[in-house]
Design an enzyme around this catalytic site. Structure first.
Site, PDB file in Angstrom:
ATOM      1  CD1 TRP A 242       3.094  -2.368  -0.972  1.00 29.89           C
ATOM      2  CD2 TRP A 242       4.750  -2.303   0.531  1.00 29.89           C
ATOM      3  NE1 TRP A 242       3.277  -3.634  -0.495  1.00 29.89           N
ATOM      4  CE2 TRP A 242       4.291  -3.625   0.434  1.00 29.89           C
ATOM      5  CE3 TRP A 242       5.791  -2.013   1.417  1.00 29.89           C
ATOM      6  CZ2 TRP A 242       4.839  -4.665   1.182  1.00 29.89           C
ATOM      7  CZ3 TRP A 242       6.325  -3.058   2.164  1.00 29.89           C
ATOM      8  CH2 TRP A 242       5.853  -4.363   2.042  1.00 29.89           C
ATOM      9  CG  HIS A 243       6.986   1.173   3.630  1.00 35.58           C
ATOM     10  ND1 HIS A 243       7.469   1.344   2.354  1.00 35.58           N
ATOM     11  CD2 HIS A 243       7.799   0.269   4.228  1.00 35.58           C
ATOM     12  CE1 HIS A 243       8.547   0.582   2.197  1.00 35.58           C
ATOM     13  NE2 HIS A 243       8.754  -0.079   3.302  1.00 35.58           N
ATOM     14  N   GLY A 244       2.429   2.428   4.106  1.00 37.85           N
ATOM     15  CA  GLY A 244       1.295   2.846   4.924  1.00 37.85           C
ATOM     16  C   GLY A 244       0.527   3.972   4.256  1.00 37.85           C
TER      17      GLY A 244
END
Lengths: 386, 401
Positions: free
Chosen positions: B320-322
């Site tokens: 989700w962070h990248g």
């Protein structure tokens, strides 16, 4: 009124008072704040170290030097005229002051990486508008031409000068900048819009003037790798520490292929072979250079301007083939003529300079600075007394 | 960072005073809607706004029907939009490319023709908030009836870019309260929070970012002591940066009289990894718990299933962070850490129970171990796995590879 509510009103009142107070202090600072014992914007008071002198500071520096009855010589341009390669005591502009004598005062406002029409040029324009006797000196190279007033590390100065109403109305420049802004990719356009808005706010609230004043006198708040551990120190406590040139045999060895590519690019992008083994300027380049000059330099400034086309160091020029040397010489001479055709004095700087006069491909040593000062002093005198 | 742009300062200078002067909610609401729309359009541009309008309208309409299969379809749409805009190239190049490079290259070429230059601003937060909304409606909660309230839930500008992730049953009543009466205490508390956020973000985190960027490039040349200092700076930087941003978001929202959920609760004071995740990015952690971990079965199907669920959840949390493998590995690092945290006392028998006793008697020891574990994780978060491993080795004066 409850205690909480009262303290909230007091806090908000404090914030508002603090804001208005800082705007007032900023306005005061913009009128007088400038580096003490100023000789140039050395690395520790330059955008290289996240120190972006506000436009008002440049003007304050120029006005502090000027005296009625004397001609103010404002030096602009890039790191070459800034004196990179020359320790503070060997700075070429100090020598220029000595050569010109008491009837002139010289102030070096050149920035590393600046175009000729950025920063100092705007100060010259502004002071000429106020009928102060000003001469402006800047350097460039043939393909870089005038550059653009906004954009790059020094471009903020244009927007600040513009929103502080210091510039001469000049429709051609405004139109050229508008077209440039329209041509930018969205992200860069947004960055420029931010820079403009910041300059607009600076004209009202002088927040950058105050911050730079505090940063110069008291404490700096932004880290940079050049100063590293000393980043927080007031810039006034960090003197000009430009080093002396290396021994001659160490000077020109770094990045040789890349530097040669740059040297060649100066003329190969502009010249095409003509008839009878002669070179000629490529038509589009001639037109672009001409248009650049026409839309960048206000007519008021042109007769008071000296442009130096700085040659590369002989060490590199000597490695060009005879044909490349001829092309190089032709391009410098032809471009200088274009500047002159627009009513601007232009000289090629570098003829007769020796390898020892350079510290690298472009920058002059103390010795080179002395020669440059002699050339500029001669031309300045001619320009002021035609 | 959007909140310290000159544009946002000018926007705020006009927007907030007018908001405060419009005493009646019926006037304040359209002004707030207009402000949120202008903010979103300015920073996202048409290419960033249109996809959000499409998935937002779809979410609003399917929720109004309260039909479960339509809500499920809406959830699929939100997740698909997130995958498409944020992960399409990652799926092509890094996943498909590992098995069939030719097909991956062809697909990537196709995808690039339809993908915008950058993912729509805040797409991850939009997707998570819309999924939360649809799941809650699917579970039987009342949907938001008034379109204005839904739009404000979607594009409430203080939380639009980087959260916190809102829950609509909390947000909508908070919004009504803010519209009805923002007080001087709200404004003062908001201003204090913004000031705190600005100091954390601009004075501390941004300087650390510059230093980390410089010393990170020359990490190999640092001494062991300097390398540890670098790790400390890296850990401080991410907390100060993210929590500073959150402080500003919470403060700005408080200026409107609307309270947003907290995101951080002194995470580096945690004495275990489980404790850390109850303090770090709390709005995301609780979202993942409620909408991924528990639906996967959570801890209801035995220890092994709980551990596997934990790994899946943290891998997704990382992703989700990248869209990059090092984020996945960072998530797994924490997943594995939590597995150990949950199970060592039982798996290691008497040794495990003894260790648990030591940690219980010496919370400072748990704090040190947790802090070190989290700090090493940040190497994976910020750097490619090989580089992170080399940097970790350097911390112990080892040279690898």
């Amino acid at each position: 009124m409850t205690t909480t509510r009262l303290s909230s009103w007091l806090l908000l009142g404090g914030i508002l008072t603090g804001f208005l107070g800082s705007a007032w202090q900023g306005r005061l600072a913009s009128a007088y704040s400038k580096p003490g014992g100023f000789r140039r914007f050395h690395q520790r008071i330059s955008p290289d170290t996240i120190y972006y002198p506000p436009y008002a500071m440049l003007e304050a520096l120029a006005l502090a030097r000027w005296q009625p009855g004397k001609t103010l010589v404002i030096i602009g341009g890039n790191s070459i005229l800034n004196g990179v390669g020359q320790p503070a005591d060997e700075l070429w502009s100090l020598r220029l002051q000595e050569l010109l004598g008491d009837s002139y005062v010289v102030v070096n406002l050149a920035f590393r990486g600046a175009y000729p029409m950025q920063g100092a040029a705007l100060v010259a324009e502004s002071l000429l508008r106020r009928d102060i006797a000003v001469l402006f000196v800047a350097n460039t190279n043939p393909p870089a031409a005038t550059g653009r007033a906004p954009g790059g590390a020094s471009g903020y100065l244009y927007w600040q000068a513009q929103y502080q109403n210091q510039l001469v109305p000049f429709a051609a420049r405004a139109e050229s900048i508008r077209r440039w802004l329209d041509s930018l990719p969205p992200l860069e356009r947004q960055q420029q819009a931010e820079e403009r808005l910041g300059a607009h706010l600076e004209a009202w609230f002088r927040q950058q003037s105050l911050w730079h004043h505090v940063g110069y006198r008291h404490i700096f708040t932004v880290w940079n790798f050049v100063l590293a551990r000393d980043f927080w120190m007031p810039r006034a406590s960090l003197p000009d520490n430009e080093p002396s040139a290396q021994p001659l045999h160490d000077r020109f060895q770094n990045f040789l292929p890349q530097e040669m590519a740059i040297v060649r690019s100066f003329s190969e992008s502009l010249a095409v072979p003509g008839a009878a083994d002669q070179w000629q300027l490529e038509a589009g380049s001639r037109q672009r250079l001409s248009a650049d000059i026409e839309t960048s330099i206000v007519p008021l400034l042109r007769p008071r301007t000296l442009i130096l086309l700085c040659e590369n160091a002989p060490y590199y020029l000597d490695q060009l083939s005879p044909a490349e040397k001829a092309r190089d010489a032709f391009v410098y001479s032809a471009c200088a003529q274009i500047w002159r055709d627009h009513g601007i004095a232009c000289e090629v700087a570098g003829a007769g300079f020796a390898p020892v006069d350079y510290i690298d491909r472009a920058h002059l040593s103390g010795d080179g600075g002395q020669k440059l000062a002699q050339l500029v002093a001669r031309k300045i005198t001619q320009l002021n007394h035609p | 960072m959007i909140f310290n742009t000159y544009w946002f300062i000018c926007f705020s200078a006009v927007f907030f005073p007018v908001y405060w002067l419009l005493f009646r909610p019926v006037w304040r609401k359209p002004w707030l809607l207009a402000g949120c729309a202008v903010f979103h359009y300015h920073f996202a541009g048409p290419a960033g706004v249109i996809p959000i309008i499409v998935i937002g309208v779809a979410t609003y309409l399917v929720a109004l029907t309260r039909r479960r299969f339509l809500c499920a379809a809406g959830i699929v749409l939100c997740v698909a939009a997130l995958c498409f805009y944020k992960y399409a190239l990652f799926f092509c190049a890094d996943l498909l490319g590992a098995f069939n490079p030719g097909a991956a290259a062809a697909l990537e070429k196709q995808v690039r023709t339809v993908l915008p230059g950058a993912a729509p601003l805040g797409i991850s937060f939009f997707a998570f908030e819309f999924v939360h909304y649809l799941v809650e409606v699917w579970r039987g909660q009342e949907p938001i009836r008034r379109p204005g309230d839904f739009v404000l839930f979607a594009i409430h500008f203080p939380s639009l870019v980087a959260g916190p992730i809102k829950r609509y049953p909390v947000y909508v009543p908070g919004l009504q309260a803010g519209l009805a009466g923002v007080t001087v205490d709200d404004v003062a508390a908001g201003a204090q929070r913004i000031a705190l956020g600005l100091v954390k973000k601009i004075v501390l985190a941004d300087n650390l970012t510059l230093a980390i960027s410089f010393y990170g490039d020359g990490f190999a040349g640092l001494s062991t002591g300097q390398a540890w200092l670098f790790l400390a700076a890296l850990s401080a930087r991410i907390l100060l940066d993210f929590s500073g941003y959150t402080d500003m978001a919470l403060g700005l929202s408080r200026l409107l009289g609307v309270r947003l959920p907290e995101n951080f609760n002194y995470p580096y004071a945690a004495t275990s990894l489980q404790d850390f995740w109850q303090r770090w990015h709390m709005s995301l952690t609780s979202w993942i718990r409620d909408y991924v971990y528990i639906p996967l079965g959570g801890n209801r199907h035995g220890r092994l299933r709980q551990l596997v669920n934990g790994l899946i959840v943290f891998a997704l949390c990382g992703l989700w962070h990248g869209p990059a493998w090092h984020f996945v590995l960072w998530g797994l690092w924490h997943g594995v850490g939590l597995m150990i945290n949950f199970s060592y006392a039982t798996i290691l028998g008497s040794v495990g129970r003894g260790l648990a006793g030591v940690f219980a008697r010496l919370p400072a020891l748990g704090w040190v171990v947790t802090l070190l574990y989290v700090a090493f994780g940040w190497l994976l978060f910020f750097y490619e796995p090989l580089r992170a491993w080399t940097m970790a080795a350097k911390l112990f004066a080892l040279h690898w590879p």
